[in-house]
Scaffold this motif. Structure first.
Motif, PDB file in Angstrom:
ATOM      1  N   MET A 244       0.587  -0.236  -6.988  1.00 50.89           N
ATOM      2  CA  MET A 244       0.157  -1.113  -5.889  1.00 50.89           C
ATOM      3  C   MET A 244       1.375  -1.556  -5.119  1.00 50.89           C
ATOM      4  O   MET A 244       2.414  -1.883  -5.704  1.00 50.89           O
TER       5      MET A 244
ATOM      6  N   SER B 190       3.405  -3.994  -2.000  1.00 48.82           N
ATOM      7  CA  SER B 190       3.630  -5.443  -1.858  1.00 48.82           C
ATOM      8  C   SER B 190       2.423  -6.095  -1.200  1.00 48.82           C
ATOM      9  O   SER B 190       1.666  -5.450  -0.465  1.00 48.82           O
ATOM     10  N   PRO B 191       2.193  -7.418  -1.425  1.00 47.70           N
ATOM     11  CA  PRO B 191       1.029  -8.115  -0.849  1.00 47.70           C
ATOM     12  C   PRO B 191       1.064  -8.060   0.678  1.00 47.70           C
ATOM     13  O   PRO B 191       2.114  -8.063   1.309  1.00 47.70           O
TER      14      PRO B 191
ATOM     15  N   SER C  76      -5.513 -10.361  -5.023  1.00 49.73           N
ATOM     16  CA  SER C  76      -4.123 -10.258  -5.486  1.00 49.73           C
ATOM     17  C   SER C  76      -3.197  -9.595  -4.480  1.00 49.73           C
ATOM     18  O   SER C  76      -1.973  -9.724  -4.575  1.00 49.73           O
ATOM     19  N   ASP C  77      -3.754  -8.858  -3.518  1.00 49.25           N
ATOM     20  CA  ASP C  77      -2.904  -8.137  -2.579  1.00 49.25           C
ATOM     21  C   ASP C  77      -2.794  -8.848  -1.234  1.00 49.25           C
ATOM     22  O   ASP C  77      -2.339  -8.263  -0.261  1.00 49.25           O
TER      23      ASP C  77
ATOM     24  N   ARG D 169      -7.646  -6.283   4.884  1.00 45.76           N
ATOM     25  CA  ARG D 169      -6.945  -5.287   4.061  1.00 45.76           C
ATOM     26  C   ARG D 169      -6.945  -3.910   4.749  1.00 45.76           C
ATOM     27  O   ARG D 169      -5.919  -3.249   4.839  1.00 45.76           O
TER      28      ARG D 169
ATOM     29  N   ASP E  98      -0.896   2.605  -0.050  1.00 45.02           N
ATOM     30  CA  ASP E  98      -0.834   1.595  -1.105  1.00 45.02           C
ATOM     31  C   ASP E  98      -1.696   1.932  -2.310  1.00 45.02           C
ATOM     32  O   ASP E  98      -1.399   1.506  -3.432  1.00 45.02           O
TER      33      ASP E  98
END
Length: 596
Positions: A1, A3-4, A28-29, A121, A236
């Motif tokens: 995964m 980075s956010p 979480s992202d 997202r 990602d």
């Protein structure tokens, strides 16, 4: 995964921005920065690396669409989601026309935040991918300016060419062709390598790095070679979105490699063709290189040799000498040493070894190189040469002796003719001279053919003996009796010389009158005389070149007899003559070599 995703949320209701941040950051992202005015939002956007903007529409002083305009002036591509409680088709249409990425109306339940998170997202990931592609293309352009390689970037399915440079230089094909058809380069791949190339393309699309060399064709079926390295570009979630790499022309390198390989194969073949042992010893005392002769000589296979120290190939009592020779070679000298190989089965084989210091291109010591030779074969050649020389010496003595008897006969007959005036003696002398000439011809043939015996035929022993007797005797007190006869397959001239030498031996060794008798045996004939005989202890030596019991004798007459016997495959036995009291020679032909 990865980075956010960094999200900027602007809304004039402080309580609402806190609520949105709480729900979005449950993902979480996602990470959220909140502002309550468009002005503060623009300041934050300028200093923070924001990847998505979420904004209300109805805000004091600056509404959401005016805020969008300010954001677009700073970054025309960043995703912008209009999240508003005041919704209408008019506002939605205006927002879309103004260039918002997405439009979403606030609702009453918490599910809306999940929907909002998904839309943020998706928009942010697309934005990231686009920025990554732009950055990669910029780097590719920078690299392309300083290289002659073909730099390329495709979509993961190879359907779209995103970037290419140097295509014409490497492939010899027009760049317009690959821009129109992204798989044009496959037409330039050598037909025998196309399936291989399609395979590595699939590997790259599946996320594997590739590093390969294959053939291409250019112009008039000219074959070239290219080296290709490629890397997948992932998003990602780990999916391949693009493939990027370079293709380099390595045709000259491959040609040099091929030439070098051919040279290596030639050297390898030449080294293995040597009967001598070839070796390279490293500085640690192990063998780094050897030829087939080492394995054949020692009985060790290649895997065993690779684990052995050089001294282990030698017998214990030779190892110190080998160690000293190796050190001397390392110190810069050329060495030659004799030592015995000890084979895998314990056999000891003498060799002569030579070694010289071996260095790399910088002059650093890397070992010694040398060869080992089968001293035993060399010594055998030396012994054979010695035997040949001895045989030539013996032959010279035999020739001299065999000529001596008829020459003495000529001299004796001429002396008698001078004393008595008997013309018959002159005729005998002429006959003896004829035999000298015949003997000369025999000797020439023998030397040229290197054979003591020439062609054989059926020969009457009695007749040959009488002819030989006329060439031997000038003594009136010497007599020859031929009792019966036998026929043998023999070289007539060689048989005459054999009988001549036996008869001369009997006459010359008789101190007085001598009687000689020749008779037939079942497998040969005998010659006996009335002389003093040959002592039993000398009977084996009598045929040895140089052995004689007569003062002034050459010892070559009986040696000539032995040569003729051996050449015919006959044997001779020496006994006492019971009938005449002297010596008896029995010449025995092998079975089948006698004609009755």
């Amino acid at each position: 995964m990865g980075s956010p995703i960094r999200v900027l949320h602007v809304d004039d209701d402080p309580a609402f921005v806190d609520l949105v941040a709480t729900f979005l950051e449950r993902e979480s992202d996602l990470t959220v920065v909140s502002e309550t005015s468009a002005a503060d939002g623009l300041e934050t956007f300028e200093r923070a690396d924001v990847e998505c903007v979420v904004s209300d529409y109805d805000m004091p002083r600056t509404d959401g669409l005016e805020f969008l305009q300010g954001v677009r002036e700073r970054d025309p591509d960043v995703p912008f989601v209009l999240f508003t409680g005041k919704g209408s088709e008019e506002i939605a249409s205006e927002a879309i026309s103004a260039g918002v990425t997405d439009y979403m109306q606030k609702g009453g339940g918490t599910d809306q935040y999940t929907v909002l998170a998904n839309r943020v997202r998706n928009a942010a990931r697309q934005y990231r991918s686009q920025r990554q592609a732009e950055q990669m293309q910029q780097r590719l352009e920078e690299v392309a300016e300083s290289t002659t390689d073909c730099i390329w970037m495709f979509t993961s399915d190879w359907d779209d060419l995103l970037f290419v440079s140097g295509y014409e230089d490497v492939w010899g094909r027009p760049s317009e062709a690959i821009r129109e058809n992204p798989e044009d380069f496959l037409r330039g791949v050598h037909p025998d390598d196309r399936e291989f190339v399609r395979g590595i393309m699939e590997d790259l699309s599946d996320g594997e790095s590739i590093d390969a060399v294959y053939r291409i064709t250019r112009g008039d079926d000219e074959t070239g070679w290219v080296w290709v390295k490629g890397e997948p570009v992932l998003d990602d979630d780990g999916s391949v979105v693009r493939v990027v790499g370079f293709t380099r022309d390595v045709t000259e390198r491959k040609r040099r490699e091929r030439t070098l390989q051919e040279e290596r194969e030639f050297i390898e073949q030449a080294i293995n063709a040597l009967d001598d042992v070839f070796y390279v010893v490293g500085t640690d005392g192990t063998l780094r290189r050897w030829n087939d002769s080492l394995e054949a000589t020692t009985g060790y296979d290649g895997s065993e040799i690779a684990e052995m120290d050089v001294v282990e190939f030698f017998a214990e009592d030779h190892r110190a000498r080998i160690s000293d020779a190796v050190r001397e070679s390392f110190d810069g000298g050329e060495v030659t040493v004799e030592a015995e190989f000890e084979t895998a089965r314990g056999r000891r084989i003498p060799h002569e070894f030579t070694g010289a210091r071996l260095t790399d291109p910088e002059g650093e010591l890397i070992g010694l190189v040398g060869v080992g030779r089968d001293i035993s074969e060399r010594k055998e050649r030396e012994r054979e040469l010695k035997r040949q020389n001895e045989r030539f010496d013996e032959l010279a003595g035999v020739i001299s002796h065999d000529l001596e008897t008829p020459i003495q006969t000529v001299r004796g007959r001429l002396e008698l003719a001078a004393e008595t005036g008997d013309p018959a003696q002159i005729d005998e002398a002429l006959d003896a001279l004829q035999r000298v000439d015949e003997l000369r011809e025999d000797i020439v043939d023998m030397v040229r053919s290197r054979e003591v015996v020439g062609e054989t035929e059926t020969v009457e022993v009695a007749e040959t003996a009488r002819s030989a007797w006329r060439a031997v005797t000038v003594r009136s007190d010497a007599s020859l009796e031929v009792e019966d006869t036998v026929r043998l397959d023999a070289d007539p001239d060689a048989l005459r010389r054999l009988l001549q030498n036996l008869l001369s031996n009997s006459v010359e060794h008789a101190s007085g009158a001598v009687s000689i008798r020749i008779g037939a045996l079942d497998h040969g004939f005998y010659l006996a005389d009335s002389g003093s005989g040959i002592p039993e202890e000398h009977r084996e030596d009598v045929f040895t070149p140089g052995f004689t019991t007569k003062a002034g004798g050459s010892g070559m007459g009986m040696a000539s007899v032995r040569q003729i016997l051996d050449a015919h495959g006959w044997r001779i036995e020496v006994t006492d003559s019971e009938a005449l009291g002297g010596v008896r020679f029995e010449v025995l032909a092998q079975d089948g070599n006698e004609t009755n």
